[in-house]
Design a protein around this motif. Structure first.
Motif, PDB file in Angstrom:
ATOM      1  N   LYS A 144       0.828  -1.208   0.000  1.00  0.00           N
ATOM      2  CA  LYS A 144       0.000   0.000   0.000  1.00  0.00           C
ATOM      3  C   LYS A 144       0.857   1.250   0.000  1.00  0.00           C
ATOM      4  O   LYS A 144       0.621   2.201  -0.742  1.00  0.00           O
ATOM      5  N   LEU A 145       1.867   1.244   0.848  1.00  0.00           N
ATOM      6  CA  LEU A 145       2.730   2.424   0.921  1.00  0.00           C
ATOM      7  C   LEU A 145       3.487   2.616  -0.395  1.00  0.00           C
ATOM      8  O   LEU A 145       3.665   3.742  -0.849  1.00  0.00           O
ATOM      9  N   HIS A 146       3.897   1.522  -1.002  1.00  0.00           N
ATOM     10  CA  HIS A 146       4.605   1.645  -2.275  1.00  0.00           C
ATOM     11  C   HIS A 146       3.686   2.203  -3.348  1.00  0.00           C
ATOM     12  O   HIS A 146       4.113   2.985  -4.199  1.00  0.00           O
ATOM     13  N   SER A 147       2.439   1.819  -3.285  1.00  0.00           N
ATOM     14  CA  SER A 147       1.498   2.337  -4.287  1.00  0.00           C
ATOM     15  C   SER A 147       1.306   3.837  -4.120  1.00  0.00           C
ATOM     16  O   SER A 147       0.991   4.547  -5.066  1.00  0.00           O
ATOM     17  N   LEU A 148       1.499   4.314  -2.898  1.00  0.00           N
ATOM     18  CA  LEU A 148       1.333   5.747  -2.631  1.00  0.00           C
ATOM     19  C   LEU A 148       2.626   6.519  -2.810  1.00  0.00           C
ATOM     20  O   LEU A 148       2.638   7.643  -3.316  1.00  0.00           O
ATOM     21  N   LEU A 149       3.718   5.926  -2.392  1.00  0.00           N
ATOM     22  CA  LEU A 149       4.966   6.670  -2.310  1.00  0.00           C
ATOM     23  C   LEU A 149       5.973   6.310  -3.391  1.00  0.00           C
ATOM     24  O   LEU A 149       6.956   7.017  -3.583  1.00  0.00           O
ATOM     25  N   GLY A 150       5.750   5.185  -4.076  1.00  0.00           N
ATOM     26  CA  GLY A 150       6.744   4.741  -5.034  1.00  0.00           C
ATOM     27  C   GLY A 150       7.970   4.195  -4.321  1.00  0.00           C
ATOM     28  O   GLY A 150       7.876   3.724  -3.196  1.00  0.00           O
ATOM     29  N   ASN A 151       9.127   4.306  -4.988  1.00  0.00           N
ATOM     30  CA  ASN A 151      10.343   3.715  -4.420  1.00  0.00           C
ATOM     31  C   ASN A 151      10.973   4.579  -3.338  1.00  0.00           C
ATOM     32  O   ASN A 151      12.184   4.692  -3.261  1.00  0.00           O
ATOM     33  N   LYS A 152      10.155   5.170  -2.517  1.00  0.00           N
ATOM     34  CA  LYS A 152      10.695   5.981  -1.423  1.00  0.00           C
ATOM     35  C   LYS A 152      10.901   5.059  -0.229  1.00  0.00           C
ATOM     36  O   LYS A 152      10.142   5.081   0.746  1.00  0.00           O
ATOM     37  N   TRP A 153      11.933   4.237  -0.334  1.00  0.00           N
ATOM     38  CA  TRP A 153      12.136   3.161   0.635  1.00  0.00           C
ATOM     39  C   TRP A 153      12.324   3.691   2.042  1.00  0.00           C
ATOM     40  O   TRP A 153      11.916   3.058   3.017  1.00  0.00           O
ATOM     41  N   SER A 154      12.973   4.803   2.154  1.00  0.00           N
ATOM     42  CA  SER A 154      13.212   5.336   3.495  1.00  0.00           C
ATOM     43  C   SER A 154      11.905   5.785   4.139  1.00  0.00           C
ATOM     44  O   SER A 154      11.692   5.594   5.335  1.00  0.00           O
ATOM     45  N   LEU A 155      11.028   6.350   3.327  1.00  0.00           N
ATOM     46  CA  LEU A 155       9.721   6.759   3.860  1.00  0.00           C
ATOM     47  C   LEU A 155       8.906   5.526   4.248  1.00  0.00           C
ATOM     48  O   LEU A 155       8.250   5.494   5.291  1.00  0.00           O
ATOM     49  N   ILE A 156       8.961   4.525   3.400  1.00  0.00           N
ATOM     50  CA  ILE A 156       8.237   3.291   3.695  1.00  0.00           C
ATOM     51  C   ILE A 156       8.814   2.650   4.955  1.00  0.00           C
ATOM     52  O   ILE A 156       8.073   2.202   5.834  1.00  0.00           O
ATOM     53  N   ALA A 157      10.138   2.646   5.045  1.00  0.00           N
ATOM     54  CA  ALA A 157      10.789   2.053   6.222  1.00  0.00           C
ATOM     55  C   ALA A 157      10.386   2.792   7.498  1.00  0.00           C
ATOM     56  O   ALA A 157      10.256   2.182   8.560  1.00  0.00           O
TER      57      ALA A 157
END
Length: 259
Positions: A80-93
């Motif tokens: 879900k977060l990837h669908s919203l943020l894309g490859n913003k791994w640090s934000l997802i983390a």
DNA sequence: AAGATGAGCAACCGCCCCCAA
DNA sequence: CTTGGGGGCGGTTGCTCATCT
């Protein structure tokens, strides 16, 4: 004019870390805390690049790391977060306590991508793979731009339109009419974590946070609520940081539901 | 049993942003 | 306002181990 290297590479070790190096790094950070990674290796007696030390600490040695398999809930949250943020791994983390950006990035590339493909979903666009290409074009990430800014001039208008398109595609609007109708409600689509009404969110009333702050990017130039600097720990080890209420366990996954 | 292949993941690289001087 | 250092981030590489042939 190239940048100076972050450290003297000729005299630094590379590759896998040894137990002794790990111990030295842990001991040093325990005694002196994080910070000034460039000078840390020398001070700690390590023949390593500062960046390498930082990475080793953040991705492997930090005491608050959660090792082990990802849970099904974590899987779904990452998707879900990837669908919203894309490859913003640090934000997802930052939304997954105990997980690092590197870990999530690897996990995405090795497990989740395949999982989505098996479901018939394109991991890049989060749309069905057999959907017509036109509907899936331009879908990249949720833009944090503020399209409501009023400026004069054609260029500004064009730019504004572009931003709308980026946002609209990310959330599944297809027509211009959809965009106009729904743009104002975007903030509600990624709602703040469920909390009891009597409990203010981190001292801010629900209306006190702008969109970018509610996403945990307080220092963003998109911040419009004046909370700049109040929480500078986004994606920095989840310390003292509570985006979407995950850290405190109050995230209501339903609030992230995509159409 | 041994070589080939693939998966998983730690670590590196290089670009970018922020901020102090 | 400009510049350069420090740190962070995303993409990529390459090593290790498991599985297959």
């Amino acid at each position: 004019m190239g940048r100076s290297p972050c450290c003297e590479k000729a005299h630094t070790n590379k590759g896998a870390w040894t137990k002794e190096e790990d111990d030295r790094l842990i001991a040093y950070i325990r005694a002196h805390g994080e910070g000034c990674w460039r000078s840390l290796p020398k001070a700690a007696g390590l023949l390593r690049c500062g960046k390498s030390c930082r990475l080793r600490w953040i991705n492997y040695l930090r005491p608050d790391l959660k090792r082990g398999n990802f849970t099904e809930e974590e899987d779904e949250l990452i998707i879900k977060l990837h669908s919203l943020l894309g490859n913003k791994w640090s934000l997802i983390a930052g939304r997954l306590p105990g997980r690092t950006d590197n870990e999530i990035k690897n996990y995405w590339n090795t497990h989740i991508r395949r999982k989505l493909m098996n479901r018939g979903i394109d991991p890049a666009t989060h749309r069905p793979i057999n959907e017509p290409a036109a509907a899936a074009t331009e879908v990249k990430t949720l833009s944090f731009a503020t399209p409501t800014v009023k400026e004069e001039g054609e260029d500004q208008e064009e730019e504004k339109e572009e931003k709308k398109v980026v946002i609209s595609n990310a959330v599944g609007f297809n027509s211009k009419e959809d965009i106009e109708k729904n743009l104002i409600n975007l903030e509600l689509r990624i709602s703040l974590p469920y909390q009891s009404q009597s409990e203010p969110l981190n001292g801010n009333s629900a209306t006190g946070l702008c969109f970018s702050c509610s996403l945990g990017i307080q220092k963003s130039k998109e911040c419009s609520c004046g909370n700049i600097g109040t929480s500078n720990n986004a994606s920095r080890g989840n310390i003292g940081y509570d985006f979407l209420g995950l850290k405190s366990g109050v995230l209501d996954y339903r609030s992230l539901e995509m159409k």
